[in-house]
Design a protein around this motif. Structure first.
Motif, short mmCIF file in Angstrom:
data_model
loop_
_atom_site.label_atom_id
_atom_site.label_comp_id
_atom_site.label_asym_id
_atom_site.label_seq_id
_atom_site.Cartn_x
_atom_site.Cartn_y
_atom_site.Cartn_z
N GLU A 18 0.83 -1.20 0.00
CA GLU A 18 0.00 0.00 0.00
C GLU A 18 0.87 1.25 0.00
O GLU A 18 0.38 2.35 -0.13
CB GLU A 18 -0.96 0.02 1.20
N GLU A 19 2.16 1.08 0.12
CA GLU A 19 3.08 2.21 0.20
C GLU A 19 4.00 2.21 -1.02
O GLU A 19 5.11 1.68 -0.98
CB GLU A 19 3.89 2.12 1.49
N LEU A 20 3.55 2.77 -2.10
CA LEU A 20 4.30 2.75 -3.36
C LEU A 20 5.51 3.67 -3.37
O LEU A 20 6.39 3.52 -4.22
CB LEU A 20 3.39 3.08 -4.53
N TRP A 21 5.60 4.59 -2.41
CA TRP A 21 6.73 5.49 -2.39
C TRP A 21 8.04 4.72 -2.30
O TRP A 21 9.01 5.06 -2.97
CB TRP A 21 6.61 6.47 -1.21
N PHE A 22 8.09 3.67 -1.47
CA PHE A 22 9.34 2.94 -1.26
C PHE A 22 9.87 2.30 -2.54
O PHE A 22 11.03 2.52 -2.89
CB PHE A 22 9.18 1.91 -0.13
N PRO A 23 9.11 1.49 -3.26
CA PRO A 23 9.68 0.92 -4.48
C PRO A 23 10.00 1.97 -5.53
O PRO A 23 11.00 1.86 -6.25
CB PRO A 23 8.62 -0.06 -4.98
N MET A 24 9.18 3.01 -5.61
CA MET A 24 9.43 4.05 -6.61
C MET A 24 10.74 4.78 -6.32
O MET A 24 11.49 5.11 -7.23
CB MET A 24 8.27 5.05 -6.65
N TRP A 25 11.04 5.03 -5.04
CA TRP A 25 12.25 5.75 -4.67
C TRP A 25 13.46 4.82 -4.63
O TRP A 25 14.50 5.12 -5.22
CB TRP A 25 12.05 6.43 -3.31
N GLU A 26 13.33 3.69 -3.94
CA GLU A 26 14.47 2.81 -3.74
C GLU A 26 14.92 2.12 -5.03
O GLU A 26 16.11 1.85 -5.20
CB GLU A 26 14.15 1.75 -2.69
N PHE A 27 13.98 1.80 -5.91
CA PHE A 27 14.32 1.04 -7.11
C PHE A 27 14.09 1.83 -8.39
O PHE A 27 14.06 1.27 -9.48
CB PHE A 27 13.54 -0.28 -7.12
N LYS A 28 13.91 3.14 -8.23
CA LYS A 28 13.80 4.06 -9.38
C LYS A 28 12.64 3.69 -10.31
O LYS A 28 12.78 3.71 -11.52
CB LYS A 28 15.11 4.11 -10.16
N GLY A 29 11.51 3.33 -9.72
CA GLY A 29 10.33 2.99 -10.51
C GLY A 29 9.82 1.59 -10.21
O GLY A 29 10.31 0.92 -9.31
N MET A 30 8.84 1.20 -10.97
CA MET A 30 8.24 -0.13 -10.81
C MET A 30 9.09 -1.18 -11.54
O MET A 30 10.00 -0.83 -12.30
CB MET A 30 6.81 -0.11 -11.34
N PRO A 31 8.83 -2.47 -11.31
CA PRO A 31 9.65 -3.52 -11.93
C PRO A 31 9.76 -3.42 -13.44
O PRO A 31 10.81 -3.72 -14.01
CB PRO A 31 8.95 -4.81 -11.51
N TRP A 32 8.72 -2.98 -14.11
CA TRP A 32 8.77 -2.87 -15.56
C TRP A 32 9.57 -1.65 -16.02
O TRP A 32 10.00 -1.59 -17.16
CB TRP A 32 7.36 -2.85 -16.16
N ASP A 33 9.80 -0.69 -15.10
CA ASP A 33 10.60 0.48 -15.42
C ASP A 33 12.09 0.21 -15.23
O ASP A 33 12.92 0.77 -15.94
CB ASP A 33 10.22 1.67 -14.52
N ASN A 34 12.42 -0.61 -14.26
CA ASN A 34 13.82 -0.84 -13.90
C ASN A 34 14.02 -2.29 -13.46
O ASN A 34 14.39 -2.56 -12.32
CB ASN A 34 14.22 0.13 -12.79
N PRO A 35 13.79 -3.25 -14.36
CA PRO A 35 13.85 -4.66 -13.97
C PRO A 35 15.21 -5.10 -13.43
O PRO A 35 15.28 -5.96 -12.56
CB PRO A 35 13.48 -5.42 -15.24
N GLU A 36 16.28 -4.50 -13.93
CA GLU A 36 17.62 -4.90 -13.48
C GLU A 36 17.81 -4.63 -11.99
O GLU A 36 18.41 -5.43 -11.28
CB GLU A 36 18.71 -4.16 -14.28
N MET A 37 17.31 -3.49 -11.52
CA MET A 37 17.44 -3.13 -10.12
C MET A 37 16.67 -4.11 -9.24
O MET A 37 17.17 -4.56 -8.21
CB MET A 37 16.93 -1.71 -9.89
N TYR A 38 15.47 -4.48 -9.65
CA TYR A 38 14.67 -5.43 -8.89
C TYR A 38 15.34 -6.81 -8.86
O TYR A 38 15.36 -7.47 -7.83
CB TYR A 38 13.26 -5.53 -9.47
N GLU A 39 15.87 -7.24 -9.96
CA GLU A 39 16.53 -8.55 -10.02
C GLU A 39 17.79 -8.57 -9.16
O GLU A 39 18.08 -9.54 -8.50
CB GLU A 39 16.89 -8.90 -11.47
#
Length: 118
Positions: A18-39
């Motif tokens: 419910e807190e989208l700020w964390f993934p948007m800030w920590e990983f520079k967007g959602m998984p489809w925006d920055n998949p390398e960071m999530y992986e």
């Protein structure tokens, strides 16, 4: 040794918190925006290296780190045959706030650490 409301799979976490700020800030967007960071940073990608006995604690009313994150970690540990235990609080969110639950939390954490750190 202890995972309290911990994140296990960053991709699924990003779509269920419910807190989208964390993934948007920590990983520079959602998984489809920055998949390398999530992986790169998702603990779920390193399951075969898990060896540390782990107490997995989760509040079933946690909307910040939803319950499935704790269940996925516990399942991975069990399949890898890593000593693990699951402690769920059906009436708690991200923080364990009820006095009886807090006592149980501390007892379980201290017992777990005492069992494995000698």
């Amino acid at each position: 040794m202890v995972s309290h409301d911990g994140v296990f799979d960053l991709r699924s976490m990003a779509g269920s918190t419910e807190e989208l700020w964390f993934p948007m800030w920590e990983f520079k967007g959602m998984p489809w925006d920055n998949p390398e960071m999530y992986e790169r940073w998702s603990p779920s990608n390193f399951v075969k290296e898990f060896k540390t006995p782990t107490l997995v604690i989760h509040g079933e009313e946690d909307y910040r780190v939803p319950l499935d994150q704790g269940l996925q970690l516990y399942t991975a540990l069990q399949i890898q045959k890593v000593p693990s235990k699951l402690l769920l609080f059906p009436d708690e969110g991200h923080w364990v706030l009820k006095p009886q639950n807090s006592l149980l939390w501390y007892r379980q954490v201290l017992d777990w650490i005492g069992q494995w750190v000698k």
